[in-house]
Enzyme design. Structure first.
Site, PDB file in Angstrom:
ATOM      1  N   LYS A  38       0.810  -1.234   0.000  1.00 31.52           N
ATOM      2  CA  LYS A  38       0.000   0.000   0.000  1.00 31.52           C
ATOM      3  C   LYS A  38       0.834   1.271   0.000  1.00 31.52           C
ATOM      4  O   LYS A  38       0.446   2.257  -0.604  1.00 31.52           O
ATOM      5  CB  LYS A  38      -0.985  -0.012   1.172  1.00 31.52           C
ATOM      6  CG  LYS A  38      -0.322   0.080   2.525  1.00 31.52           C
ATOM      7  CD  LYS A  38      -1.344  -0.141   3.631  1.00 31.52           C
ATOM      8  CE  LYS A  38      -0.699   0.048   4.973  1.00 31.52           C
ATOM      9  NZ  LYS A  38      -1.255  -0.829   5.999  1.00 31.52           N
ATOM     10  N   ARG A 132      -7.887  -0.897  16.632  1.00 26.65           N
ATOM     11  CA  ARG A 132      -8.283  -0.507  15.297  1.00 26.65           C
ATOM     12  C   ARG A 132      -9.306  -1.564  14.888  1.00 26.65           C
ATOM     13  O   ARG A 132     -10.309  -1.694  15.569  1.00 26.65           O
ATOM     14  CB  ARG A 132      -7.067  -0.406  14.350  1.00 26.65           C
ATOM     15  CG  ARG A 132      -7.369   0.459  13.122  1.00 26.65           C
ATOM     16  CD  ARG A 132      -6.184   0.628  12.191  1.00 26.65           C
ATOM     17  NE  ARG A 132      -5.883  -0.593  11.435  1.00 26.65           N
ATOM     18  CZ  ARG A 132      -4.879  -0.709  10.572  1.00 26.65           C
ATOM     19  NH1 ARG A 132      -4.082   0.321  10.354  1.00 26.65           N
ATOM     20  NH2 ARG A 132      -4.661  -1.836   9.924  1.00 26.65           N
TER      21      ARG A 132
HETATM   22  C1  LIG Z   1      -0.410  -1.594   6.554  1.00 26.54           C
HETATM   23  C2  LIG Z   1      -0.750  -2.898   7.097  1.00 26.54           C
HETATM   24  C3  LIG Z   1       0.246  -3.865   7.297  1.00 26.54           C
HETATM   25  C4  LIG Z   1       1.712  -3.607   7.019  1.00 26.54           C
HETATM   26  O1  LIG Z   1       2.273  -2.792   8.010  1.00 26.54           O
HETATM   27  P1  LIG Z   1       3.861  -2.502   8.031  1.00 26.54           P
HETATM   28  O2  LIG Z   1       4.060  -1.780   9.306  1.00 26.54           O
HETATM   29  O3  LIG Z   1       4.150  -1.652   6.838  1.00 26.54           O
HETATM   30  O4  LIG Z   1       4.546  -3.799   7.976  1.00 26.54           O
HETATM   31  C5  LIG Z   1      -0.148  -5.100   7.778  1.00 26.54           C
HETATM   32  N1  LIG Z   1      -1.439  -5.369   8.052  1.00 26.54           N
HETATM   33  C6  LIG Z   1      -2.427  -4.469   7.892  1.00 26.54           C
HETATM   34  C7  LIG Z   1      -3.827  -4.840   8.222  1.00 26.54           C
HETATM   35  C8  LIG Z   1      -2.116  -3.199   7.410  1.00 26.54           C
HETATM   36  O5  LIG Z   1      -3.102  -2.308   7.237  1.00 26.54           O
END
Ligand SMILES: *Cc1c(COP(=O)(O)O)cnc(C)c1O
Length: 356
Positions: A38, A132
């Site tokens: 993302k 969250r």
């Molecule tokens: C963004 C996200 C991740 C990845 O997080 P990082 O800190 O970049 O490794 C993993 N799981 C979910 C649900 C996310 O939204």
């Protein structure tokens, strides 16, 4: 070559290397990786580097990003990290898996998948304290009982996400609880969960010190692969490349100015009342970059020039003793917030080193 400014230079070999080291490291305990794309908007070259490095799945929070990677021909198992209920039809078209917490949403996914004669796989997110997304652990069995017979969807597993909203750290206690939840689901419904996803890049320290991951068999890593650090303390992970992204922009003004504003002061451009320290008259550089492109707080100048502030499209640097001229390029390393914004800014060109 005509230099395009501003630009992000992206090291594809660096990203491939990071994905490879991390995949091998987690594979020791049979933990598979989802490469999270993302922050780079599903950029196909970067996603491809992650796959070459050994990640098994590509995960993204946006349908558009997954579609971008797929349209470019990327072949992988795709996971949607955030489900929009109103777009269930598109979700089952583009993603093999999605993370879910609402019965009604799963019901909609189920209808859409059944109509298309496909099976869409569901990973149920569990609330482990970060507040969250997530189903409360005590509600999980009843929740599964409601959705497990829906046609068109299959419960592939469970997951949790920590260190995002509440900053709650993954540790032996909450990972053990996830593992125990997985076991009780398997016993209750006489099934085997394909995926028990313990978290994100913040899980690195837990993994490093754990006595054993139990039933945790997957992690979802974005920042660790892209920037080479874990995210609980933002410490570089040994052996990883922490300079895969470099932002380069142009100096457009260079003048000596006082360090305290002249005249009566009110709010700045963003509604804050700025405070300044008097350090006399100093050389300052304005760089053609702004909040519309990056989060200035997430930038570190490669030459250690302090960032004094940024408005929509002017970034102010303390030029120090460095002999800059108008037209010079200045380089920055990026933290996650700056990476996210820079990759999203349409004004910043993306340049790949040793790419396809
Ligand atoms: C963004 C996200 C991740 C990845 O997080 P990082 O800190 O970049 O490794 C993993 N799981 C979910 C649900 C996310 O939204």
């Amino acid at each position: 070559m005509i230099a395009t400014l501003p630009r992000v230079e992206i090291s594809l070999p660096g990203i491939r290397h990071n994905a490879r080291i991390l995949s091998a490291y987690f594979e020791k305990e049979d933990i598979s990786l989802m490469g999270v794309s993302k922050a780079v908007l599903g950029d196909p070259r970067i996603v491809d580097a992650m796959i070459q490095g050994g990640v098994r799945f590509i995960a993204d929070s946006r349908i558009e990003n997954i579609r971008r990677a797929k349209t470019a021909g990327i072949k992988a198992q795709f996971v949607l990290l955030r489900t929009p209920m109103s777009r269930a039809d598109e979700v089952v078209d583009c993603a093999d898996y999605s993370l879910n917490t609402e019965v009604n949403t799963i019901e909609k996914l189920s209808h859409c998948a059944a109509r298309k004669n496909i099976i869409h796989k569901i990973i149920l997110m569990v609330e482990m304290g970060d507040l969250r997304e997530g189903i409360a652990p005590e509600d999980l069995l009843a929740f599964i009982d409601k959705v497990r017979t829906f046609p068109g969807t299959r419960i592939a597993g469970i997951g949790c996400n920590l260190a995002c909203h509440g900053g709650v750290l993954p540790n032996e206690r909450n990972m053990r609880l996830m593992s125990d939840l997985a076991s009780s689901i398997e016993q209750e419904f006489r099934t085997r969960l394909e995926i028990v996803s313990g978290g994100n890049s913040a899980n690195y320290n837990w993994y490093k010190t754990t006595q054993g991951p139990g039933k945790i068999n997957n992690l979802r890593l974005g920042e660790a692969i892209l920037l080479g650090c874990e995210t609980a303390t933002r410490t570089p992970i040994p052996g990883l490349d922490t300079k895969c992204f470099e932002l380069i922009a142009e100096v457009i003004e260079l003048k000596r100015k006082p360090s305290i504003p002249l005249g009566e002061t009110g709010q700045d451009a963003f509604g804050n009342f700025p405070a300044f320290e008097d350090r006399g008259v100093t050389p300052r550089a304005i760089v053609a970059l702004g909040r519309q492109d990056v989060d200035a707080g997430g930038l570190t100048s490669v030459d250690n020039l302090p960032v004094l502030g940024a408005s929509s499209d002017h970034l102010i640097l303390d030029a120090g003793t460095r002999r800059l001229k108008v037209g010079d390029e200045v380089k920055f390393n990026l933290k996650y917030s700056a990476l996210l914004a820079a990759m999203t800014s349409p004004f910043i060109k993306k340049v790949y080193t040793q790419g396809w």
